[in-house]
Design an enzyme around this catalytic site. Structure first.
Site, PDB file in Angstrom:
ATOM      1  N   ASP A 228       0.868  -1.178   0.000  1.00 49.90           N
ATOM      2  CA  ASP A 228       0.000   0.000   0.000  1.00 49.90           C
ATOM      3  C   ASP A 228       0.910   1.234   0.000  1.00 49.90           C
ATOM      4  O   ASP A 228       1.518   1.565   1.015  1.00 49.90           O
ATOM      5  CB  ASP A 228      -0.898  -0.046   1.250  1.00 49.90           C
ATOM      6  CG  ASP A 228      -1.687   1.244   1.458  1.00 49.90           C
ATOM      7  OD1 ASP A 228      -1.440   2.234   0.742  1.00 49.90           O
ATOM      8  OD2 ASP A 228      -2.544   1.255   2.358  1.00 49.90           O
TER       9      ASP A 228
ATOM     10  N   GLN B 232       0.848   6.561   0.967  1.00 49.35           N
ATOM     11  CA  GLN B 232       1.611   7.647   1.592  1.00 49.35           C
ATOM     12  C   GLN B 232       3.056   7.701   1.117  1.00 49.35           C
ATOM     13  O   GLN B 232       3.688   8.761   1.202  1.00 49.35           O
ATOM     14  CB  GLN B 232       1.584   7.499   3.128  1.00 49.35           C
ATOM     15  CG  GLN B 232       0.212   7.576   3.749  1.00 49.35           C
ATOM     16  CD  GLN B 232      -0.461   8.936   3.577  1.00 49.35           C
ATOM     17  OE1 GLN B 232       0.175   9.926   3.219  1.00 49.35           O
ATOM     18  NE2 GLN B 232      -1.768   8.999   3.806  1.00 49.35           N
TER      19      GLN B 232
ATOM     20  N   LYS C  39      -3.301  12.204  -3.121  1.00 45.25           N
ATOM     21  CA  LYS C  39      -2.251  12.431  -2.123  1.00 45.25           C
ATOM     22  C   LYS C  39      -0.931  12.773  -2.810  1.00 45.25           C
ATOM     23  O   LYS C  39       0.060  13.054  -2.155  1.00 45.25           O
ATOM     24  CB  LYS C  39      -2.063  11.172  -1.277  1.00 45.25           C
ATOM     25  CG  LYS C  39      -3.301  10.790  -0.463  1.00 45.25           C
ATOM     26  CD  LYS C  39      -2.987   9.617   0.427  1.00 45.25           C
ATOM     27  CE  LYS C  39      -4.212   8.900   0.926  1.00 45.25           C
ATOM     28  NZ  LYS C  39      -5.044   9.671   1.830  1.00 45.25           N
TER      29      LYS C  39
HETATM   30  N1  C6P Z   1      -5.471   7.961   4.148  1.00 44.19           N
HETATM   31  C1  C6P Z   1      -5.443   9.820   5.700  1.00 44.19           C
HETATM   32  O1  C6P Z   1      -5.864  10.888   6.138  1.00 44.19           O
HETATM   33  P1  C6P Z   1      -7.853   6.451  -0.709  1.00 44.19           P
HETATM   34  O2  C6P Z   1      -8.919   6.971   0.199  1.00 44.19           O
HETATM   35  O3  C6P Z   1      -8.292   5.231  -1.469  1.00 44.19           O
HETATM   36  O4  C6P Z   1      -7.248   7.511  -1.581  1.00 44.19           O
HETATM   37  O5  C6P Z   1      -6.635   6.019   0.232  1.00 44.19           O
HETATM   38  C2  C6P Z   1      -6.832   5.106   1.266  1.00 44.19           C
HETATM   39  C3  C6P Z   1      -5.579   4.923   2.053  1.00 44.19           C
HETATM   40  C4  C6P Z   1      -4.929   3.709   2.000  1.00 44.19           C
HETATM   41  N2  C6P Z   1      -3.764   3.509   2.629  1.00 44.19           N
HETATM   42  C5  C6P Z   1      -3.176   4.479   3.346  1.00 44.19           C
HETATM   43  C6  C6P Z   1      -1.866   4.215   4.013  1.00 44.19           C
HETATM   44  C7  C6P Z   1      -3.794   5.729   3.456  1.00 44.19           C
HETATM   45  O6  C6P Z   1      -3.207   6.678   4.181  1.00 44.19           O
HETATM   46  C8  C6P Z   1      -5.035   5.946   2.826  1.00 44.19           C
HETATM   47  C9  C6P Z   1      -5.772   7.252   2.986  1.00 44.19           C
HETATM   48  C10 C6P Z   1      -6.003   9.285   4.403  1.00 44.19           C
HETATM   49  O7  C6P Z   1      -4.570   9.202   6.268  1.00 44.19           O
HETATM   50  C11 C6P Z   1      -7.497   9.351   4.371  1.00 44.19           C
HETATM   51  S1  C6P Z   1      -8.261   8.282   5.544  1.00 44.19           S
END
Ligand code: C6P
Length: 416
Positions: A210, A213, A236
Site C-alpha cells: 500500500d 503515503q 495524495k
Molecule cells: N489515508 C489519511 O488521512 P484512498 O482513500 O483510497 O485515496 O486512500 C486510502 C488509504 C490507504 N492507505 C493508506 C496508508 C492511506 O493513508 C489511505 C488514505 C487518508 O490518512 C485518508 S483516511
C-alpha cells in the site's frame, strides 16, 4: 523522533517559487495565512495540474478508445500518455502494468477480488500488520468471509515498528497473500517491504504494498521493492481526487479475472460468451476518469520537475525539525517513533481531546487532521482514541512548523 536516521541533507528547494505554484496556499483562514499540514489526507494541487485538467475539458474532451474523430484521439493519447508517465514514475517495465483505479482503496479491493479470491480456500491465510489503514484491512475481512480464509495480523512494538521476527514466524505454508503498508499514515513508519516481500515469496505467497503515503514522498521502484502489486492514490500525490493506480506484474494481471464488467473491458460480447480485452483495459470497465488520469500525469511531471529525492530530503528536514520542536509543548507525546519515518507526526496532548486541538489550531489558520485516521487498530494498540496528526508536503516550511508549535502553545494556554 527517537533514533531517527539522518538521510541526505535537504537540497535547497526554492520553496517560495514552489508555493507560488499552489494557488490555494495563498489565502487567509480565520485571519491567519493558511498553514496546510494535512497532506496525508489529501495534498494540494499545483497550477500545472489544474491547468492540464482545465485545458483538457476546454480543448480535448471526448471519450477514450471509442472514436476515430480527432477529439477522441486526442483524449486517448493524453490518457495513455498519463499511463506512461505513471509507469515511469513507479519504475514499471511496461505501461500494461499500470491500471487506473479510483484510488488506493479500489486498487486493493481489485486485487482481493480478482487475484486473491480465486486462489484461497478455507484455512488459507492472509497476513497484514497492525498498522494498516482500513482500506488494507476491510477488503481482506470481506474476502475471508466469502472464502473461509483467515486474517492474520503481525504485531507492532511501542515505537510503531513491525515486530519483524514475529511477522516472519507467521509466514507459513498456509500464507497465500501478504498486504502491507509502505509508509503508515497514522505513525509515519517506513516499513522494510523488500524484506517482507522476500520472506513472503520464499513461502510461495504474493505481496501487495500500500503506497498511498509513500508514493508522494519517496522514490518508488516497484522492482526494487520486490512486491507483486503496488497501490497509490492521485489525490495524495498532488493530482485530482477519484484517480489512482494499481501497478501489478504483467504476468499476474494477464491471468487475473476482471474486477467489474462493462464497456471497454471486452473484445467481443454475445449473449453466449464474452471475450475480455487485454490488460490494462480488462480492469478498466466503463468510461474512466480521463481528466483525473491526465491530471495525475501532470502531477508526475510536476514532481519530476522538482525531483522526488529533493522532496524526500525536504520533508525529512521538516520532520526532524518538528520532532525537535514539538516536545517544547508540555504533555505532548509523539505516537510513532520508528527509526525509519517520513511525512507524518501523530501526537496526543495530555488531558486535551485531539478535536479540541484541531479546532483551536484551525482558529490559528493551521490545518491538521484529528481522529483515528482510518487506522483504528493502531489507536487500540496504543490505548488511545485519536491523535492529532501533522503531515507534510513539498511546499511546507520550517516557519509553518513554528506556526504549528505556536498554535499548540495557545492550546496549552487555554487548557492549562
Ligand atoms: N489515508 C489519511 O488521512 P484512498 O482513500 O483510497 O485515496 O486512500 C486510502 C488509504 C490507504 N492507505 C493508506 C496508508 C492511506 O493513508 C489511505 C488514505 C487518508 O490518512 C485518508 S483516511
Amino acid at each position: 523522533m527517537s533514533g531517527a536516521t539522518a538521510r541526505t541533507p535537504a537540497h535547497a528547494l526554492d520553496i517560495e517559487r514552489i508555493r507560488a505554484d499552489f494557488p490555494i496556499l495563498n489565502q487567509d483562514i480565520n485571519s491567519h495565512p493558511l498553514v496546510f499540514l494535512d497532506n496525508a489526507a489529501s495534498s494540494q494541487k499545483p497550477r500545472s495540474v489544474i491547468d492540464a485538467i482545465s485545458s483538457y475539458y476546454q480543448r480535448d474532451h471526448a471519450n477514450v478508445h471509442r472514436g476515430v474523430h480527432t477529439l477522441s484521439q486526442r483524449a486517448t493519447d493524453a490518457y495513455e500518455a498519463a499511463r506512461s508517465k505513471l509507469a515511469g514514475f513507479l519504475g514499471a517495465t511496461s505501461d500494461k502494468e499500470v491500471v487506473f483505479t479510483r484510488g488506493t482503496t479500489e486498487a486493493i479491493n481489485l486485487v482481493a477480488y480478482s487475484f486473491v479470491e480465486p486462489r484461497v480456500g478455507k484455512g488459507d491465510e492472509i497476513l497484514i500488520t497492525t498498522m494498516e489503514h482500513h482500506s488494507n484491512i476491510v477488503p481482506w475481512q470481506l474476502l475471508c468471509e466469502r472464502t473461509g480464509a483467515v486474517l492474520k495480523v503481525a504485531p507492532i512494538n511501542d515505537d510503531g515498528e513491525i515486530k519483524l521476527d514475529e511477522m516472519f514466524a507467521m509466514i507459513g505454508p498456509r500464507t497465500k497473500f501478504v498486504s502491507v503498508v509502505h509508509l503508515s499514515n497514522a505513525l509515519g513508519t517506513i516499513n522494510p517491504v523488500r524484506r517482507i516481500a522476500d520472506a513472503a515469496h520464499a513461502a510461495g505467497a504474493f505481496v501487495l504494498v500500500d503506497g498511498a503515503q509513500s508514493a508522494p514522498r519517496m522514490r518508488i521502484n516497484v522492482a526494487a521493492l520486490g512486491a507483486d502489486f503496488f497501490a497509490l492514490s492521485g489525490h495524495k500525490t498532488y493530482a485530482p481526487t477519484g484517480i489512482g493506480v494499481l501497478w501489478g506484474k504483467a504476468e499476474l494481471f494477464d491471468e487475473m479475472r476482471p474486477y467489474q464488467g462493462g464497456g471497454e473491458m471486452i473484445l467481443s460480447v454475445t449473449f453466449e460468451k464474452t471475450v475480455f480485452n487485454e490488460v490494462p483495459a480488462k480492469f478498466e470497465a466503463g468510461t474512466p476518469h480521463i481528466a483525473g488520469a491526465i491530471g495525475f500525469g501532470a502531477a508526475v511531471d510536476y514532481i519530476e520537475s522538482i525531483g522526488i529525492d529533493a522532496i524526500e530530503a525536504h520533508e525529512h528536514d521538516l520532520l526532524l525539525y518538528a520532532a525537535d520542536r514539538l516536545p517544547e509543548i508540555a504533555g505532548l507525546r509523539i505516537i510513532g517513533c520508528a527509526r525509519e519515518k517520513a511525512g507524518v507526526h501523530s501526537f496526543v496532548l495530555d488531558g486535551i481531546h485531539p478535536h479540541d486541538v484541531g479546532t483551536i489550531l484551525d482558529n490559528e489558520g493551521v490545518a491538521i487532521r484529528t481522529g483515528h485516521h482510518c487506522a483504528q487498530p493502531v489507536m487500540q494498540r496504543f490505548g488511545i482514541a485519536a491523535t492529532v496528526r501533522a503531515s507534510f508536503g513539498l511546499y511546507n516550511t520550517r516557519a509553518e512548523v513554528d506556526r504549528l508549535v505556536a498554535g499548540l502553545g495557545k492550546v496549552r494556554e487555554i487548557f492549562g
